[in-house]
Write a protein that holds these residues in place. Structure first.
Motif, PDB file in Angstrom:
ATOM      1  N   ILE A   1       0.748  -1.171  -0.040  1.00 55.64           N
ATOM      2  CA  ILE A   1      -0.191   0.059   0.099  1.00 55.64           C
ATOM      3  C   ILE A   1       0.876   1.264   0.102  1.00 55.64           C
ATOM      4  O   ILE A   1       0.486   2.239  -0.769  1.00 55.64           O
ATOM      5  CB  ILE A   1      -1.014   0.161   1.280  1.00 55.64           C
ATOM      6  CG1 ILE A   1      -2.012  -0.837   0.724  1.00 55.64           C
ATOM      7  CG2 ILE A   1      -1.349   1.371   1.599  1.00 55.64           C
ATOM      8  CD1 ILE A   1      -3.115  -0.921   2.062  1.00 55.64           C
TER       9      ILE A   1
ATOM     10  N   LYS B   1       0.835   3.846  -2.896  1.00 49.98           N
ATOM     11  CA  LYS B   1       0.304   5.208  -2.676  1.00 49.98           C
ATOM     12  C   LYS B   1       1.261   6.063  -3.468  1.00 49.98           C
ATOM     13  O   LYS B   1       0.941   7.149  -3.936  1.00 49.98           O
ATOM     14  CB  LYS B   1       0.221   5.588  -1.314  1.00 49.98           C
ATOM     15  CG  LYS B   1      -0.971   4.793  -0.489  1.00 49.98           C
ATOM     16  CD  LYS B   1      -2.430   5.677  -0.437  1.00 49.98           C
ATOM     17  CE  LYS B   1      -3.499   4.955  -0.024  1.00 49.98           C
ATOM     18  NZ  LYS B   1      -4.641   5.724   0.213  1.00 49.98           N
TER      19      LYS B   1
ATOM     20  N   MET C   1       0.853   5.947  -6.979  1.00 51.94           N
ATOM     21  CA  MET C   1      -0.376   6.549  -7.501  1.00 51.94           C
ATOM     22  C   MET C   1      -0.062   8.058  -7.606  1.00 51.94           C
ATOM     23  O   MET C   1      -0.304   8.940  -8.506  1.00 51.94           O
ATOM     24  CB  MET C   1      -1.496   6.452  -6.453  1.00 51.94           C
ATOM     25  CG  MET C   1      -2.693   7.311  -6.781  1.00 51.94           C
ATOM     26  SD  MET C   1      -3.633   7.180  -5.341  1.00 51.94           S
ATOM     27  CE  MET C   1      -3.109   8.176  -4.219  1.00 51.94           C
TER      28      MET C   1
ATOM     29  N   VAL D   1     -15.084  -2.533 -12.735  1.00 52.29           N
ATOM     30  CA  VAL D   1     -14.500  -3.618 -11.863  1.00 52.29           C
ATOM     31  C   VAL D   1     -15.141  -4.713 -11.672  1.00 52.29           C
ATOM     32  O   VAL D   1     -16.536  -4.569 -11.535  1.00 52.29           O
ATOM     33  CB  VAL D   1     -13.658  -2.867 -10.529  1.00 52.29           C
ATOM     34  CG1 VAL D   1     -12.842  -1.797 -10.869  1.00 52.29           C
ATOM     35  CG2 VAL D   1     -15.081  -2.429  -9.866  1.00 52.29           C
TER      36      VAL D   1
ATOM     37  N   PRO E   1     -11.227  -9.856  -1.106  1.00 50.27           N
ATOM     38  CA  PRO E   1     -11.593  -9.548  -2.282  1.00 50.27           C
ATOM     39  C   PRO E   1     -10.490  -8.939  -3.273  1.00 50.27           C
ATOM     40  O   PRO E   1      -9.751  -8.183  -2.694  1.00 50.27           O
ATOM     41  CB  PRO E   1     -12.651  -8.371  -1.810  1.00 50.27           C
ATOM     42  CG  PRO E   1     -12.331  -7.909  -0.879  1.00 50.27           C
ATOM     43  CD  PRO E   1     -11.450  -8.833  -0.057  1.00 50.27           C
TER      44      PRO E   1
ATOM     45  N   PHE F   1     -10.395  -6.485  -6.593  1.00 54.21           N
ATOM     46  CA  PHE F   1     -10.859  -5.724  -7.651  1.00 54.21           C
ATOM     47  C   PHE F   1      -9.918  -6.137  -9.073  1.00 54.21           C
ATOM     48  O   PHE F   1      -8.906  -5.850  -9.105  1.00 54.21           O
ATOM     49  CB  PHE F   1     -11.178  -4.350  -7.505  1.00 54.21           C
ATOM     50  CG  PHE F   1     -12.062  -3.926  -6.230  1.00 54.21           C
ATOM     51  CD1 PHE F   1     -13.322  -4.717  -6.290  1.00 54.21           C
ATOM     52  CD2 PHE F   1     -11.473  -3.315  -5.374  1.00 54.21           C
ATOM     53  CE1 PHE F   1     -14.013  -4.159  -5.213  1.00 54.21           C
ATOM     54  CE2 PHE F   1     -12.361  -3.153  -4.259  1.00 54.21           C
ATOM     55  CZ  PHE F   1     -13.562  -3.637  -4.082  1.00 54.21           C
TER      56      PHE F   1
ATOM     57  N   VAL G   1      -6.279   4.847 -13.557  1.00 48.24           N
ATOM     58  CA  VAL G   1      -7.342   4.113 -12.931  1.00 48.24           C
ATOM     59  C   VAL G   1      -6.915   2.478 -12.577  1.00 48.24           C
ATOM     60  O   VAL G   1      -7.530   2.078 -11.501  1.00 48.24           O
ATOM     61  CB  VAL G   1      -8.628   4.502 -13.603  1.00 48.24           C
ATOM     62  CG1 VAL G   1      -9.703   3.653 -12.966  1.00 48.24           C
ATOM     63  CG2 VAL G   1      -8.828   5.681 -13.742  1.00 48.24           C
TER      64      VAL G   1
ATOM     65  N   LEU H   1      -5.288   2.575  -9.559  1.00 48.79           N
ATOM     66  CA  LEU H   1      -5.896   3.102  -8.414  1.00 48.79           C
ATOM     67  C   LEU H   1      -6.966   1.637  -8.019  1.00 48.79           C
ATOM     68  O   LEU H   1      -7.064   1.538  -6.465  1.00 48.79           O
ATOM     69  CB  LEU H   1      -7.141   4.341  -8.973  1.00 48.79           C
ATOM     70  CG  LEU H   1      -6.338   5.539  -9.044  1.00 48.79           C
ATOM     71  CD1 LEU H   1      -7.421   6.542  -9.538  1.00 48.79           C
ATOM     72  CD2 LEU H   1      -5.460   5.948  -7.839  1.00 48.79           C
ATOM     73  N   VAL H   2      -7.356   1.103  -8.821  1.00 48.28           N
ATOM     74  CA  VAL H   2      -8.033   0.009  -8.669  1.00 48.28           C
ATOM     75  C   VAL H   2      -7.186  -0.984  -7.854  1.00 48.28           C
ATOM     76  O   VAL H   2      -7.725  -1.532  -6.775  1.00 48.28           O
ATOM     77  CB  VAL H   2      -8.808  -0.647 -10.023  1.00 48.28           C
ATOM     78  CG1 VAL H   2      -9.312  -2.150  -9.723  1.00 48.28           C
ATOM     79  CG2 VAL H   2      -9.745   0.102 -10.439  1.00 48.28           C
TER      80      VAL H   2
ATOM     81  N   LEU I   1      -5.001  -0.286  -6.066  1.00 48.68           N
ATOM     82  CA  LEU I   1      -4.826   0.011  -4.824  1.00 48.68           C
ATOM     83  C   LEU I   1      -5.907  -0.001  -3.868  1.00 48.68           C
ATOM     84  O   LEU I   1      -5.868  -0.462  -2.785  1.00 48.68           O
ATOM     85  CB  LEU I   1      -4.237   1.582  -4.822  1.00 48.68           C
ATOM     86  CG  LEU I   1      -4.019   2.557  -3.580  1.00 48.68           C
ATOM     87  CD1 LEU I   1      -2.847   1.845  -2.739  1.00 48.68           C
ATOM     88  CD2 LEU I   1      -3.623   3.957  -3.809  1.00 48.68           C
ATOM     89  N   ALA I   2      -6.958   0.166  -4.535  1.00 45.24           N
ATOM     90  CA  ALA I   2      -8.224  -0.194  -3.789  1.00 45.24           C
ATOM     91  C   ALA I   2      -8.525  -1.478  -3.399  1.00 45.24           C
ATOM     92  O   ALA I   2      -8.733  -1.664  -2.246  1.00 45.24           O
ATOM     93  CB  ALA I   2      -9.453   0.245  -4.603  1.00 45.24           C
TER      94      ALA I   2
ATOM     95  N   GLN J   1      -6.100  -1.850  -0.372  1.00 45.22           N
ATOM     96  CA  GLN J   1      -6.822  -1.131   0.792  1.00 45.22           C
ATOM     97  C   GLN J   1      -7.975  -1.868   1.306  1.00 45.22           C
ATOM     98  O   GLN J   1      -8.050  -2.076   2.741  1.00 45.22           O
ATOM     99  CB  GLN J   1      -7.142   0.282   0.424  1.00 45.22           C
ATOM    100  CG  GLN J   1      -7.720   1.118   1.407  1.00 45.22           C
ATOM    101  CD  GLN J   1      -7.878   2.435   0.754  1.00 45.22           C
ATOM    102  OE1 GLN J   1      -7.248   3.049   0.263  1.00 45.22           O
ATOM    103  NE2 GLN J   1      -8.972   2.736   1.344  1.00 45.22           N
ATOM    104  N   THR J   2      -8.649  -2.793   0.608  1.00 43.27           N
ATOM    105  CA  THR J   2      -9.744  -3.371   1.341  1.00 43.27           C
ATOM    106  C   THR J   2      -9.379  -4.377   1.785  1.00 43.27           C
ATOM    107  O   THR J   2      -9.609  -4.974   2.801  1.00 43.27           O
ATOM    108  CB  THR J   2     -10.705  -3.839  -0.111  1.00 43.27           C
ATOM    109  OG1 THR J   2     -10.764  -2.732  -0.837  1.00 43.27           O
ATOM    110  CG2 THR J   2     -12.050  -4.330   0.513  1.00 43.27           C
TER     111      THR J   2
ATOM    112  N   PHE K   1      -6.432  -4.685   3.212  1.00 40.21           N
ATOM    113  CA  PHE K   1      -6.055  -4.001   4.464  1.00 40.21           C
ATOM    114  C   PHE K   1      -6.937  -3.903   5.500  1.00 40.21           C
ATOM    115  O   PHE K   1      -6.790  -4.337   6.592  1.00 40.21           O
ATOM    116  CB  PHE K   1      -5.337  -2.808   3.884  1.00 40.21           C
ATOM    117  CG  PHE K   1      -4.920  -2.091   5.452  1.00 40.21           C
ATOM    118  CD1 PHE K   1      -3.635  -2.298   5.999  1.00 40.21           C
ATOM    119  CD2 PHE K   1      -5.490  -0.895   5.836  1.00 40.21           C
ATOM    120  CE1 PHE K   1      -3.088  -1.728   6.985  1.00 40.21           C
ATOM    121  CE2 PHE K   1      -5.278  -0.250   6.978  1.00 40.21           C
ATOM    122  CZ  PHE K   1      -4.169  -0.697   7.495  1.00 40.21           C
ATOM    123  N   LEU K   2      -8.138  -3.514   5.160  1.00 39.08           N
ATOM    124  CA  LEU K   2      -9.029  -3.285   6.267  1.00 39.08           C
ATOM    125  C   LEU K   2      -9.703  -4.536   6.738  1.00 39.08           C
ATOM    126  O   LEU K   2      -9.889  -4.560   7.831  1.00 39.08           O
ATOM    127  CB  LEU K   2     -10.305  -2.288   5.599  1.00 39.08           C
ATOM    128  CG  LEU K   2      -9.920  -0.987   5.195  1.00 39.08           C
ATOM    129  CD1 LEU K   2     -11.099  -0.133   4.616  1.00 39.08           C
ATOM    130  CD2 LEU K   2      -9.600  -0.235   6.523  1.00 39.08           C
TER     131      LEU K   2
END
Lengths: 123, 262, 364
Positions: free
Chosen positions: B52, B56, B59, B96, B109, B111, B145, B148-149, B151-152, B155-156, B158-159
């Motif tokens: 991440i 980042k 990004m 996505v 998950p 994406f 993008v 970004l995806v 990274l998303a 991040q998900t 990660f959470l």
């Protein structure tokens, strides 16, 4: 897994940002307007005249109400304006991503996720 | 019994001792398994965190390049295309899809971006001039993008991992610091209770046997005294054969009693 | 002969424009600009030529705000010119604004089609394309009303009338509408400078027909190149080509049949200038992205850059002629290019992309 159902039909990205960021991302093809009559856009252009409450509302809509959005992209300087909402939103879906804008270079110190990362490792 | 952890509310019986021992065994196995899971997840978690951080930074660069390509567009078109773009957006071309990856029983998950090639909202934008720049800008942004995806997803993950690791660690800690000590305590308690019972029983039996001995001694003395009395009487009366018989019966009875005791 | 009476009406305007031309940024200015570290520095460097207009900007303004202020200066100067001109010169200047009007109308059509509040759009309209009745168009709530208002209220009515009906506005992509209008506009403008008694046979016709031909060819080529891979059919494409220019008619016909970049290159090969452009950028462009991002030809110029370069050269040459309002056209194009250049430079500075900062077109 309960989450499995909730992310299956998430296929769009949403964006809240300044005009240039939104234009660029729309050029990439993320823009989507739902069918009429309630034509909902998945993007919001924020300029100096946009009310914070409007940003807030868009953020809530994209994160809570719409179930078809997988990732919410938000300009960092816009996120600053609704920092509280962004920081308190911790659900994994949709993923909220703070992105830099043209006039505001990326500052890792302000990113709510990176802040958590840093905190976890006690840096 | 250390009061902090307490023990299970069980009757100190041999059966529950067996149960507790099985439980302890289970808890230990579970603990080591969970510990390993937590370690696996944490490893993954650290890796994701590192990625991440990298993503980042990446990004930041990618978005800068993308923003720059937009600047090229406005240079070439010589005007503002923002509004037109916003209005002509209808169907998402870039979408996505979520898949998931199994890490130690946790579904993360991922994406995955894909483009709906049938959708092309801006095909004619910049037809008069700037079309090539717009095309290039679209490609640049599409790449941005994608980053970004990616990274998303991270991040998900990660959470989710953060949450799962917390839960797992909580379980590990619960087993390590509560369940195992408590079960051990219970076993100790049952053991000590059982020992106590044993000792009580032993003591009681000892007491019983002491009492028996004392009673026997008293009985012997009585019999002796009775015999002496009888002997005296016999000596006085001279009827010796009469007294011989009951004595023989009594002896038999005494032997039987002894057998029963020990 | 034309020199005898030109100055009666047009002399003042021409003189003013020549004065304006002298305030255009020079190569020296540009090299100073490229050395700047921040937008504030850029602002400072622009001080001598833009002065008052930049004064209102906050410290470290955004590049778009900077460009906006520069455009304001262009607009106010142009308005002064148009106020000072009479007769055919005034008409000529009005023609210059029609191009911007087309953009504004296209914007309003977009807004109306999507049922947005078009009043918000007024401030997005290009000030040069502003005409008094523009706000009236905002009253229209549906596309038919808008179409009628456009016909009644705007000078663009002739461009709509022949080729577009109100149903077309619904169905056609706005880009096609825009390009159809632009085509009609160019043809009309060309016709105007070639047939108006004040201009026919004058230097104005010489200069403007060359410039407009170039503009027409450039649009045809661009439209062709940009339409590859879109749903625009060849027939529709052909309708968008202006019917004059160096490429017309043979080149246009070939363009309308072209299916790839090679086809376009073949179509334009009859005209030496365009052939040179295509040779310069290499025939293999288009597919792999032209010019920039380091992936294109070595000198980093794209076809569009070359076209701009050519346009600037032509605009510069206009100033070697006298007794013509065409200098206004030249000046406007130069000024616009200057604004683009400065925007580009400040964009490069703001985004720290210094390596490509030299990618602007300096004329003087």
């Amino acid at each position: 897994m309960a989450a499995a159902a909730s992310y299956k039909d998430r296929q769009f990205l949403a964006v809240i940002g300044d005009e240039d960021s939104v234009t660029g991302l729309l050029l990439a093809g993320i823009g989507h307007v739902t069918d009429p009559p309630d034509a909902q856009r998945n993007f919001l252009v924020v300029d100096s005249k946009t009310e914070t409450s409007e940003i807030e509302r868009a953020f809530q809509t994209y994160t809570q109400e719409r179930k078809d959005i997988a990732v919410v992209l938000i300009n960092q300087h816009v996120a600053e304006r609704i920092r509280h909402s962004v920081d308190t939103f911790t659900d994994p879906f949709p993923a909220v991503l703070e992105i830099p804008s043209k006039d505001h270079p990326y500052d890792p110190e302000k990113d709510s996720v990176l802040k958590r990362v840093r905190r976890l490792f006690g840096e | 019994m250390s009061g902090a952890v307490g023990r299970e509310p069980v009757f100190p019986t041999r059966q529950s001792l067996g149960l507790m021992k099985a439980k302890l065994k289970g808890a230990e196995v579970g603990h080591s398994l969970l510990k390993r899971k937590s370690e696996a997840l944490t490893k993954r978690f650290r890796e994701i965190t590192r990625r991440i951080d990298e993503a980042k930074q990446k990004m930041g660069r990618v978005m800068q390049i993308a923003a720059f390509s937009l600047a090229e567009v406005s240079y070439a078109v010589g005007g503002d295309i923002g509004y037109q773009i916003q209005e002509s957006a209808k169907q998402a071309r870039f979408r996505v899809r979520a898949k998931h990856e199994n890490v130690s029983g946790v579904y993360l998950p991922q994406f995955e971006s894909y483009t709906e090639d049938s959708v092309n909202d801006f095909g004619l934008t910049g037809l008069g001039k700037g079309g090539q720049q717009i095309q290039r800008c679209r490609e640049t942004y599409a790449r941005a993008v994608e980053t970004l995806v990616e990274l998303a997803s991270l991040q998900t993950a990660f959470l989710i991992l953060d949450e799962v690791i917390k839960v797992v660690n909580r379980r590990v800690n619960a087993i390590e610091h509560v369940i195992i000590p408590r079960t051990e305590n219970t076993i100790k308690y049952i053991n000590s209770e059982l020992d106590e019972l044993d000792r009580e029983e032993f003591y009681r039996l000892k007491k019983v046997s002491n009492k028996k001995q004392r009673d026997n001694a008293a009985a012997d003395a009585e019999i002796l005294a009775a015999r002496e009395k009888a002997a005296e009487k016999a000596a006085q009366n001279g009827g010796a054969p009469q007294t011989e018989e009951p004595e023989a019966v009594d002896v038999l009875g005494e032997q039987e009693d002894n057998d029963v005791i020990f | 002969m034309e020199g005898l009476f030109f100055n009666v009406n047009g002399g003042y305007v021409e003189g003013i424009v020549r004065g304006y031309r002298n305030s255009l940024l020079t190569g020296q200015n540009y090299s100073n600009l490229t050395q700047c570290e921040s937008i504030d520095d850029v602002k400072l460097q622009l001080g001598p030529s833009y002065g008052d207009f930049l004064a209102a900007l906050p410290p470290n303004p955004s590049t778009s705000a900077l460009a906006g202020k520069m455009t304001d200066k262009l607009v106010s100067e142009f308005r002064y010119l148009i106020a000072q001109s009479t007769g055919s010169t005034a008409k000529f200047l009005e023609y210059l604004t029609y191009g911007y009007m087309i953009d504004n109308i296209a914007l309003l059509i977009t807004g109306t089609l999507h049922e947005r509040d078009t009043r918000e759009l007024l401030e997005r309209c290009h000030p040069l394309g502003w005409f008094e009745t523009l706000p009236v168009l905002c009253v229209a709530t549906n596309i038919e009303e808008l179409y009628n208002s456009v016909l009644i209220e705007t000078p663009l009515a002739p461009y709509f009338k022949g080729s577009l009906s109100h149903q077309d506005l619904d169905e056609l992509n706005i880009e096609i509408v825009r390009n159809t209008l632009y085509k009609n506009y160019l043809e009309d403008f060309f016709n105007f400078v070639s047939t108006h008694p004040d201009f026919a046979g004058s230097p104005t016709q010489d200069i403007m027909s060359e410039i407009l031909q170039f503009e027409a060819d450039r649009r045809s080529i661009n439209i062709t190149l940009n339409s590859f891979g879109t749903e625009l059919s060849k027939q529709e494409r052909r309708k968008l080509y202006p019917e004059f220019g160096k490429l017309y008619p043979e080149g246009s016909l070939m363009l309308s049949r072209a299916e790839d970049v090679e086809g376009v290159a073949l179509a334009v090969s009859a005209v030496a200038d365009y052939k040179a452009f295509f040779d310069a950028v290499g025939l293999s462009q288009g597919g792999s992205g032209m010019g920039g991002m380091g992936s294109g030809p070595a000198d980093g110029k794209s076809l569009e850059d070359l076209f701009y370069q050519k346009e600037m050269d032509m605009s510069k040459l206009v100033f070697t002629r006298q007794f013509t309002p065409a200098v206004v056209y030249g000046w406007m194009k130069l000024k616009e290019q200057e604004i683009r250049n400065v925007t580009w430079i400040s964009e490069c500075i703001a985004q720290n992309q210094k390596e490509r900062i030299g990618n602007f077109i300096s004329v003087f």
